[in-house]
Design an enzyme around this catalytic site. Structure first.
Site, PDB file in Angstrom:
ATOM      1  N   ALA B  20      -5.185 -15.010   1.328  1.00  0.00           N
ATOM      2  CA  ALA B  20      -4.956 -13.883   2.247  1.00  0.00           C
ATOM      3  C   ALA B  20      -4.942 -14.282   3.716  1.00  0.00           C
ATOM      4  O   ALA B  20      -3.976 -14.001   4.442  1.00  0.00           O
ATOM      5  CB  ALA B  20      -6.020 -12.806   2.007  1.00  0.00           C
ATOM      6  N   ARG B  31       7.012 -13.989  11.811  1.00  0.00           N
ATOM      7  CA  ARG B  31       7.674 -12.794  12.313  1.00  0.00           C
ATOM      8  C   ARG B  31       7.912 -12.901  13.829  1.00  0.00           C
ATOM      9  O   ARG B  31       8.898 -12.408  14.351  1.00  0.00           O
ATOM     10  CB  ARG B  31       6.807 -11.561  12.016  1.00  0.00           C
ATOM     11  CG  ARG B  31       7.567 -10.451  11.305  1.00  0.00           C
ATOM     12  CD  ARG B  31       6.621  -9.376  10.788  1.00  0.00           C
ATOM     13  NE  ARG B  31       6.024  -9.767   9.514  1.00  0.00           N
ATOM     14  CZ  ARG B  31       4.828  -9.411   9.082  1.00  0.00           C
ATOM     15  NH1 ARG B  31       4.051  -8.655   9.846  1.00  0.00           N
ATOM     16  NH2 ARG B  31       4.384  -9.820   7.909  1.00  0.00           N
ATOM     17  N   GLU B  44      -1.989 -25.593  -0.110  1.00  0.00           N
ATOM     18  CA  GLU B  44      -2.840 -24.822  -1.028  1.00  0.00           C
ATOM     19  C   GLU B  44      -3.151 -25.726  -2.217  1.00  0.00           C
ATOM     20  O   GLU B  44      -2.239 -26.250  -2.850  1.00  0.00           O
ATOM     21  CB  GLU B  44      -2.102 -23.550  -1.456  1.00  0.00           C
ATOM     22  CG  GLU B  44      -2.644 -22.848  -2.685  1.00  0.00           C
ATOM     23  CD  GLU B  44      -4.124 -22.453  -2.579  1.00  0.00           C
ATOM     24  OE1 GLU B  44      -4.541 -21.948  -1.515  1.00  0.00           O
ATOM     25  OE2 GLU B  44      -4.870 -22.682  -3.562  1.00  0.00           O
ATOM     26  N   SER B  50      -1.641 -15.915  -1.692  1.00  0.00           N
ATOM     27  CA  SER B  50      -1.735 -14.484  -1.366  1.00  0.00           C
ATOM     28  C   SER B  50      -2.070 -13.623  -2.569  1.00  0.00           C
ATOM     29  O   SER B  50      -1.393 -12.641  -2.853  1.00  0.00           O
ATOM     30  CB  SER B  50      -0.395 -13.993  -0.790  1.00  0.00           C
ATOM     31  OG  SER B  50      -0.019 -14.778   0.297  1.00  0.00           O
ATOM     32  N   CYS B  54     -10.188  -9.825  -5.201  1.00  0.00           N
ATOM     33  CA  CYS B  54     -10.935  -8.576  -5.425  1.00  0.00           C
ATOM     34  C   CYS B  54     -10.396  -7.808  -6.612  1.00  0.00           C
ATOM     35  O   CYS B  54     -11.072  -6.922  -7.145  1.00  0.00           O
ATOM     36  CB  CYS B  54     -10.868  -7.661  -4.204  1.00  0.00           C
ATOM     37  SG  CYS B  54     -10.135  -8.377  -2.748  1.00  0.00           S
ATOM     38  N   VAL B  91      -6.125 -30.598   1.141  1.00  0.00           N
ATOM     39  CA  VAL B  91      -6.393 -31.261   2.418  1.00  0.00           C
ATOM     40  C   VAL B  91      -7.755 -31.934   2.286  1.00  0.00           C
ATOM     41  O   VAL B  91      -8.756 -31.277   2.033  1.00  0.00           O
ATOM     42  CB  VAL B  91      -6.372 -30.249   3.579  1.00  0.00           C
ATOM     43  CG1 VAL B  91      -6.792 -30.932   4.882  1.00  0.00           C
ATOM     44  CG2 VAL B  91      -4.979 -29.644   3.723  1.00  0.00           C
ATOM     45  N   ASP B 302     -12.622 -16.026   4.431  1.00  0.00           N
ATOM     46  CA  ASP B 302     -13.957 -16.205   3.863  1.00  0.00           C
ATOM     47  C   ASP B 302     -14.673 -17.455   4.359  1.00  0.00           C
ATOM     48  O   ASP B 302     -15.865 -17.632   4.077  1.00  0.00           O
ATOM     49  CB  ASP B 302     -13.870 -16.266   2.333  1.00  0.00           C
ATOM     50  CG  ASP B 302     -13.520 -14.916   1.725  1.00  0.00           C
ATOM     51  OD1 ASP B 302     -13.348 -13.941   2.480  1.00  0.00           O
ATOM     52  OD2 ASP B 302     -13.421 -14.849   0.493  1.00  0.00           O
ATOM     53  N   TYR B 445     -12.158  19.947   6.451  1.00  0.00           N
ATOM     54  CA  TYR B 445     -12.908  20.833   5.569  1.00  0.00           C
ATOM     55  C   TYR B 445     -11.985  21.768   4.802  1.00  0.00           C
ATOM     56  O   TYR B 445     -11.135  22.446   5.381  1.00  0.00           O
ATOM     57  CB  TYR B 445     -13.917  21.687   6.344  1.00  0.00           C
ATOM     58  CG  TYR B 445     -14.355  22.875   5.523  1.00  0.00           C
ATOM     59  CD1 TYR B 445     -15.089  22.677   4.350  1.00  0.00           C
ATOM     60  CD2 TYR B 445     -13.968  24.170   5.844  1.00  0.00           C
ATOM     61  CE1 TYR B 445     -15.438  23.744   3.545  1.00  0.00           C
ATOM     62  CE2 TYR B 445     -14.318  25.250   5.044  1.00  0.00           C
ATOM     63  CZ  TYR B 445     -15.046  25.033   3.894  1.00  0.00           C
ATOM     64  OH  TYR B 445     -15.381  26.076   3.078  1.00  0.00           O
ATOM     65  N   TRP B 453     -20.385  21.800   5.708  1.00  0.00           N
ATOM     66  CA  TRP B 453     -20.972  20.675   6.443  1.00  0.00           C
ATOM     67  C   TRP B 453     -20.766  19.445   5.575  1.00  0.00           C
ATOM     68  O   TRP B 453     -21.363  19.331   4.499  1.00  0.00           O
ATOM     69  CB  TRP B 453     -22.472  20.875   6.687  1.00  0.00           C
ATOM     70  CG  TRP B 453     -22.830  21.894   7.720  1.00  0.00           C
ATOM     71  CD1 TRP B 453     -23.142  23.199   7.508  1.00  0.00           C
ATOM     72  CD2 TRP B 453     -22.944  21.694   9.152  1.00  0.00           C
ATOM     73  NE1 TRP B 453     -23.429  23.825   8.693  1.00  0.00           N
ATOM     74  CE2 TRP B 453     -23.317  22.928   9.724  1.00  0.00           C
ATOM     75  CE3 TRP B 453     -22.750  20.582   9.988  1.00  0.00           C
ATOM     76  CZ2 TRP B 453     -23.514  23.092  11.107  1.00  0.00           C
ATOM     77  CZ3 TRP B 453     -22.951  20.754  11.351  1.00  0.00           C
ATOM     78  CH2 TRP B 453     -23.319  21.994  11.897  1.00  0.00           C
TER      79      TRP B 453
END
Lengths: 471, 471
Positions: B20, B31, B44, B50, B54, B91, B302, B445, B453
């Protein structure tokens, strides 16, 4: 603080209107002040106190089976807490000079004056009911009070007994949040529902482009929409019962009509007494909810105008959550504590079947009226990680101020998980955050709850670029 | 900005780690900069880029059926976007002086040096795997990589084929969020699950009193909990397969063991190169995510320590949402734009069956360690209006600073609608709001979404009183 008018021990707090705002004020003041210091009298012209008008559509739909579930606290429960609630007692006049109100008891018709040290106006709002031909016909319903809900449910039951094979038809006039909630309630009763509004799209609390997505979703739910044409009248049959709604362009047959055309502040009493009212007819208060220019008169709930924290304008936004907060603020101040109601950012959520709608901040028209310049972005994202079951698409529209990049508003239309996501933006608006700041918000992430970039953050990221490009 | 080391046209951005953080940096830089200005090489050591670690528990549970759904973008997709991804390439050394990294290709074993103008360390984290007897036995699984997930699913399938009438048994070591998510996954496979942790309560990301509610909920879901006793070893059978987990006080038979003991930053490369590391072993960066003291080395994900915005301390909080944001910040900075990662407030949400758990800000122990004094309040409320179907109880604990009333943290345990409610508090924490300010937040609400509340506001109201009473 010196107080004009009568003094006496204990002080007397008089409340006009026994619903959310008034009884919140009463309860809060009672918690702070014992009866020997503060007498609390609440006049309510109806039979009920502290009920959830917002719950009526769900009661009609059948989600709530017992009317009493909508009553947070009955008159008797309030009395047991030391609040002298007088139901079926209407306040007919306010004498500001004399610090007293005139009341008429519904049963006996007896009228009398009651003096106050502190007065709380919590008179609420009244549904808009234009003087159209047939508007008072049998079968035409409002949904503002518990009595309205009872009458509608009784009518539905009666129609059900008479029902032919064909599905009965209902027209809901007004495609705002009460209208769409009532459309769902009537669908649940097996009705074919047509939603009529003079606006071009439903939910004018959204920009029209977002309202269009609500319309499409309503149509998928088989709610017909007849928009862009105002109601001109209601046709009745020989027995005086409604049988059709006519608009400028159409005629919609219906066995039942529900009016959901919004409400206006109910402030005749305040107006007659010369209290200051705003452009939409609501009572104007200071931040402590004290009526402007009147030391010992307070107002709260659907009868007041609220400060829009973004534009500084005052608006009428009738919502139970504001009424409760304002009532609590009044009660704290009268009880000797200190609190303010700092205003709103205009948050609202609604639900129709699986569709969830949320908004906070300014629409484009509101931003324009406030003299702001802004950029808008719209993104489509999912409520959960794309690979997680139940991930539902949602559309997020975001307005940010040009140059500063300050967040101005967010609108969301989607399914489960869409509505309450506006809370993120509501807090960010309150804090005056820019979209750049928002992109780095540390929001809860796990696949069942959100994509790795929350949809609101995806919109904020896109807005950062849009602000820059707009220069 | 002047850059030390080699210069050349185009500049070369080298990324260590293709998950990620690293690939967000790559995508963002790409970009902003065309290939003729910036060459991007990502190393990698595994096969995938990517992917959502999780999501692994949900894949194991069967909610996600295809591994590839967890892959946001494959190496080939990155290559098509002009990023030179080299998978199975590790690496092995970083030469800071020479601005180059040494790599070893998995297949050929070929080693070489690659120079960089900008280096991004995104080496991730490594699961904690204490050197216990039997820890490497067959049937003992980690759930960090897609390969781990594949091995676990294959083992579950093999065990399923051999399964006797009796329900098989699994032990999950570690009762944090990965542990409880894996407990659900194994329940879904029909296992009797025991969750083992040396802590006295599960979810040490919560205070123990809130963890106790999670334990009770887990027990109601028939997840056994064996807490307060550390694992001492794993017993194996004659074939070398795990058959039991032993703790200081007990022995738990199991056909399958999953390790969810947390992770540590994987920073050997950084340490060997003399880069600055924090107390928990993560790389230390400035706000732009540049490694402290190194102009052209960046780190994200991480492997870094993040700034805690409340205490100013640096903590290791491995979460995909931070990795994505940090990677994006690095990519923007390398691409010639400007962005910072301002830190976190410690928000996390998790789900086990119907149970939702959310937290943000400081625990009591963390507040103590930071030298703060605080009050705590706990309230029980419902996710929707009490009368609305599906209204589920939730418990909200809130910490506020003494004197100032500043919000310090919120923990929520409940059912549907509980988890993401921490976002309200996460934004309020970011804005430095007091609990008094929070009580007047304009949150969404309507009866299907919230009581009048919101539960978070109920907690804030109670905290206002607690702050005052504490003096």
């Amino acid at each position: 603080m010196s107080r004009p008018g009568r003094t006496r021990s204990p002080r007397r707090m008089v409340i006009v209107g026994g619903d959310a705002a008034g009884m919140s004020a009463a309860s809060q003041a009672r918690r702070l002040c014992p009866p020997e210091e503060l007498e609390i009298v609440a006049f309510e012209r109806g039979d009920h106190t502290s009920y959830s008008a917002c719950g009526i559509p769900y009661w009609v739909a059948g989600d709530v089976t017992d009317r009493d579930e909508l009553v947070a606290r009955s008159p008797q429960e309030h009395r047991e807490r030391g609040i002298d609630v007088r139901t079926r007692t209407e306040v007919t006049a306010l004498d500001v000079q004399g610090s007293r109100v005139r009341t008429r008891e519904g049963g006996s018709g007896r009228e009398e004056w009651t003096g106050y040290d502190e007065l709380v106006l919590a008179t609420g709002a009244r549904p808009i009911r234009p003087p159209l031909p047939g508007i008072d016909a049998e079968g035409v319903h409002a949904v503002q009070t518990l009595g309205d809900g009872e009458r509608l449910l009784a009518d539905l039951a009666a129609l059900d007994r008479r029902r032919a094979d064909e599905r009965p038809r209902a027209v809901v006039v007004g495609a705002g949040y009460i209208g769409v909630e009532m459309a769902e309630a009537l669908l649940r009763h097996g009705y074919r529902v047509t939603l009529v509004d003079r606006a071009e799209e439903p939910m004018t609390t959204l920009d029209p482009d977002m309202g269009a997505h609500v319309r499409e979703a309503l149509n998928r739910l088989e709610v017909a929409t007849a928009l862009g044409s105002a109601v001109t009248g209601l046709e009745t049959d020989a027995e005086g019962r409604v049988r059709a709604v006519t608009t400028e362009t159409d005629r919609h047959e219906a066995e039942l009509v529900v009016l959901g055309m919004g409400v206006r502040p109910l402030t005749d009493l305040a107006r007659d007494a010369g209290l200051p009212l705003g452009d939409s007819g609501g009572v104007l208060t200071d931040l402590a909810m004290r009526v402007r220019g009147h030391d010992n008169i307070w107002a709260a709930g659907d009868c007041v105008e609220v400060l829009d924290r973004i534009t500084g304008a005052h608006r009428h936004i009738p919502l139970g959550t504001h009424a409760n907060k304002q009532g609590q603020v009044v009660g704290r101040n009268i009880g000797g504590d200190y609190a303010t109601f700092p205003g709103v950012v205009g948050t609202a959520v609604s639900k129709v079947c699986e569709l969830e709608i949320g908004r906070t901040g300014l629409l484009e028209a509101q931003a324009r009226a406030a003299g702001l310049r802004w950029v808008t972005v719209t993104v489509e994202a999912t409520s959960r990680a794309g690979y997680y079951p139940g991930a539902a698409p949602m559309r997020v529209k975001l307005l940010a101020e040009r140059r500063t990049g300050r967040l101005l508003g967010v609108q969301i239309v989607g399914r489960e998980g869409a509505g309450k996501r506006v809370d993120i933006a509501a807090v960010a608006l309150t804090a005056g955050m820019t979209v750049e700041q928002m992109t780095m918000l540390d929001l809860g992430y796990a696949p069942p709850f959100s994509p790795v970039w929350d949809p609101v953050l995806v919109a904020a990221r896109k807005a950062v670029s849009a602000v820059r490009e707009a220069g």
